[in-house]
Every structure is written in structure tokens, then in C-alpha cells.
Design a protein around this motif. Sequence first.
Motif, PDB file in Angstrom:
ATOM      1  N   LEU A   1       5.245   3.341  -0.350  1.00 20.31           N
ATOM      2  CA  LEU A   1       3.985   2.829   0.522  1.00 20.31           C
ATOM      3  C   LEU A   1       3.210   1.929   0.646  1.00 20.31           C
ATOM      4  O   LEU A   1       2.902   0.939   0.961  1.00 20.31           O
ATOM      5  CB  LEU A   1       3.821   3.787   1.668  1.00 20.31           C
ATOM      6  CG  LEU A   1       3.225   3.694   3.037  1.00 20.31           C
ATOM      7  CD1 LEU A   1       4.377   2.677   3.684  1.00 20.31           C
ATOM      8  CD2 LEU A   1       2.931   5.001   4.205  1.00 20.31           C
ATOM      9  N   PHE A   2       1.986   3.098  -0.283  1.00 18.04           N
ATOM     10  CA  PHE A   2       1.438   2.274  -0.860  1.00 18.04           C
ATOM     11  C   PHE A   2       1.369   0.834  -1.091  1.00 18.04           C
ATOM     12  O   PHE A   2       0.997  -0.217  -1.392  1.00 18.04           O
ATOM     13  CB  PHE A   2       0.230   3.047  -1.828  1.00 18.04           C
ATOM     14  CG  PHE A   2      -0.997   3.004  -2.229  1.00 18.04           C
ATOM     15  CD1 PHE A   2      -1.932   2.449  -1.816  1.00 18.04           C
ATOM     16  CD2 PHE A   2      -0.368   2.455  -3.599  1.00 18.04           C
ATOM     17  CE1 PHE A   2      -2.870   2.343  -2.254  1.00 18.04           C
ATOM     18  CE2 PHE A   2      -1.884   1.570  -3.877  1.00 18.04           C
ATOM     19  CZ  PHE A   2      -2.781   1.443  -3.331  1.00 18.04           C
ATOM     20  N   THR A   3       2.087   0.967  -2.340  1.00 13.92           N
ATOM     21  CA  THR A   3       2.537  -0.281  -2.751  1.00 13.92           C
ATOM     22  C   THR A   3       2.492  -1.640  -1.827  1.00 13.92           C
ATOM     23  O   THR A   3       2.403  -2.911  -2.272  1.00 13.92           O
ATOM     24  CB  THR A   3       3.837  -0.275  -4.217  1.00 13.92           C
ATOM     25  OG1 THR A   3       3.719   0.616  -4.742  1.00 13.92           O
ATOM     26  CG2 THR A   3       3.898  -1.438  -4.907  1.00 13.92           C
ATOM     27  N   ILE A   4       3.706  -1.482  -1.329  1.00  5.31           N
ATOM     28  CA  ILE A   4       4.623  -2.275  -0.139  1.00  5.31           C
ATOM     29  C   ILE A   4       2.549  -2.661   0.706  1.00  5.31           C
ATOM     30  O   ILE A   4       2.455  -4.077   0.543  1.00  5.31           O
ATOM     31  CB  ILE A   4       5.212  -2.084   0.752  1.00  5.31           C
ATOM     32  CG1 ILE A   4       6.538  -1.833  -0.129  1.00  5.31           C
ATOM     33  CG2 ILE A   4       5.116  -2.623   1.972  1.00  5.31           C
ATOM     34  CD1 ILE A   4       7.652  -1.346   0.824  1.00  5.31           C
ATOM     35  N   LEU A   5       1.828  -1.693   1.185  1.00  2.32           N
ATOM     36  CA  LEU A   5       0.913  -2.492   2.414  1.00  2.32           C
ATOM     37  C   LEU A   5       0.424  -3.092   0.844  1.00  2.32           C
ATOM     38  O   LEU A   5      -0.253  -3.345   0.811  1.00  2.32           O
ATOM     39  CB  LEU A   5       0.768  -0.742   2.654  1.00  2.32           C
ATOM     40  CG  LEU A   5       0.994  -0.366   3.987  1.00  2.32           C
ATOM     41  CD1 LEU A   5       0.216   0.941   4.079  1.00  2.32           C
ATOM     42  CD2 LEU A   5       1.243  -1.357   4.428  1.00  2.32           C
ATOM     43  N   TRP A   6      -0.485  -2.841  -0.129  1.00  2.00           N
ATOM     44  CA  TRP A   6      -1.656  -3.063  -1.312  1.00  2.00           C
ATOM     45  C   TRP A   6      -0.794  -4.466  -1.333  1.00  2.00           C
ATOM     46  O   TRP A   6      -1.526  -5.751  -1.898  1.00  2.00           O
ATOM     47  CB  TRP A   6      -1.295  -2.114  -2.290  1.00  2.00           C
ATOM     48  CG  TRP A   6      -2.289  -3.123  -3.122  1.00  2.00           C
ATOM     49  CD1 TRP A   6      -2.209  -3.693  -4.321  1.00  2.00           C
ATOM     50  CD2 TRP A   6      -4.143  -2.652  -3.759  1.00  2.00           C
ATOM     51  NE1 TRP A   6      -3.628  -4.227  -4.842  1.00  2.00           N
ATOM     52  CE2 TRP A   6      -4.223  -3.087  -4.363  1.00  2.00           C
ATOM     53  CE3 TRP A   6      -4.534  -1.377  -2.450  1.00  2.00           C
ATOM     54  CZ2 TRP A   6      -5.721  -3.428  -4.410  1.00  2.00           C
ATOM     55  CZ3 TRP A   6      -5.778  -1.739  -2.865  1.00  2.00           C
ATOM     56  CH2 TRP A   6      -6.041  -2.731  -4.008  1.00  2.00           C
TER      57      TRP A   6
ATOM     58  N   SER B   1       1.616  -6.468   0.336  1.00  2.00           N
ATOM     59  CA  SER B   1       0.832  -7.150   1.834  1.00  2.00           C
ATOM     60  C   SER B   1      -0.442  -7.890   2.124  1.00  2.00           C
ATOM     61  O   SER B   1      -0.120  -9.343   2.873  1.00  2.00           O
ATOM     62  CB  SER B   1       1.902  -6.894   3.108  1.00  2.00           C
ATOM     63  OG  SER B   1       0.588  -5.486   2.993  1.00  2.00           O
ATOM     64  N   GLY B   2      -1.049  -6.746   1.510  1.00  2.00           N
ATOM     65  CA  GLY B   2      -2.554  -7.589   1.816  1.00  2.00           C
ATOM     66  C   GLY B   2      -2.557  -8.833   0.505  1.00  2.00           C
ATOM     67  O   GLY B   2      -3.170  -9.590   1.935  1.00  2.00           O
TER      68      GLY B   2
ATOM     69  N   SER C   1      -0.922 -11.930   3.163  1.00  2.00           N
ATOM     70  CA  SER C   1      -2.407 -12.332   3.813  1.00  2.00           C
ATOM     71  C   SER C   1      -3.442 -12.724   3.996  1.00  2.00           C
ATOM     72  O   SER C   1      -3.874 -13.482   4.977  1.00  2.00           O
ATOM     73  CB  SER C   1      -2.436 -11.250   5.176  1.00  2.00           C
ATOM     74  OG  SER C   1      -3.399 -10.184   4.459  1.00  2.00           O
TER      75      SER C   1
ATOM     76  N   ARG D   1     -10.990  -7.604   8.269  1.00  8.49           N
ATOM     77  CA  ARG D   1      -9.748  -6.388   7.592  1.00  8.49           C
ATOM     78  C   ARG D   1     -10.678  -5.312   6.768  1.00  8.49           C
ATOM     79  O   ARG D   1      -9.349  -4.251   7.127  1.00  8.49           O
ATOM     80  CB  ARG D   1      -8.819  -6.843   5.957  1.00  8.49           C
ATOM     81  CG  ARG D   1      -8.155  -8.338   6.244  1.00  8.49           C
ATOM     82  CD  ARG D   1      -8.072  -9.126   4.816  1.00  8.49           C
ATOM     83  NE  ARG D   1      -7.335  -7.700   4.347  1.00  8.49           N
ATOM     84  CZ  ARG D   1      -7.076  -7.608   3.482  1.00  8.49           C
ATOM     85  NH1 ARG D   1      -7.323  -8.430   2.547  1.00  8.49           N
ATOM     86  NH2 ARG D   1      -6.348  -6.184   2.757  1.00  8.49           N
TER      87      ARG D   1
ATOM     88  N   ALA E   1      -9.633  -1.663   9.221  1.00  7.96           N
ATOM     89  CA  ALA E   1      -8.873  -1.135   8.296  1.00  7.96           C
ATOM     90  C   ALA E   1      -9.341   0.593   8.651  1.00  7.96           C
ATOM     91  O   ALA E   1      -8.914   1.811   8.815  1.00  7.96           O
ATOM     92  CB  ALA E   1      -8.267  -1.322   6.640  1.00  7.96           C
TER      93      ALA E   1
END
Length: 63
Positions: A9-14, A16-17, A20, A37, A41
Motif C-alpha cells: 500500500l505504501f509503495t502504491i501511494l508513494w 502515485s504521488g 500526480s 498536497r 495529506a
Amino acid sequence: MNIVLLGILFTILWTSGAVSVKFGLLSSPPLTMGTIRFILAGSLLMLYIYGFRRGKYPLPQKL
């Protein structure tokens, strides 16, 4: 939650930043985008801590 799932989850969120930011820099200045941002957050974290984990973390008190 399993530690591996948290890592994914952390990897996907990081990652995707970064995507964006690339799209956002086309339409706004970097400082404005960074501020938005940061506020977004922080608001999400406050909602999670004081909304969903109610009672575990007390609100700060004035001195």
C-alpha cells in the motif's frame, strides 16, 4: 493488517504521488501544488487519527 500489505500500500501511494506531480505541474506553480498536497495529506491523517482511532490519541490541550 499484514506488514507485507502495508508495504505494498505504501509503495502504491508513494509512486502515485510522482505521477500526480507531473500532471499537476502543467497547470499550477510548484509551491502552490506542494502546499495543497501537504494540507490534503495532513487533513487525511488528522481525520484518520482523530476520527477513526478515537480515544487512542487525545486531542492536544492548551497550556
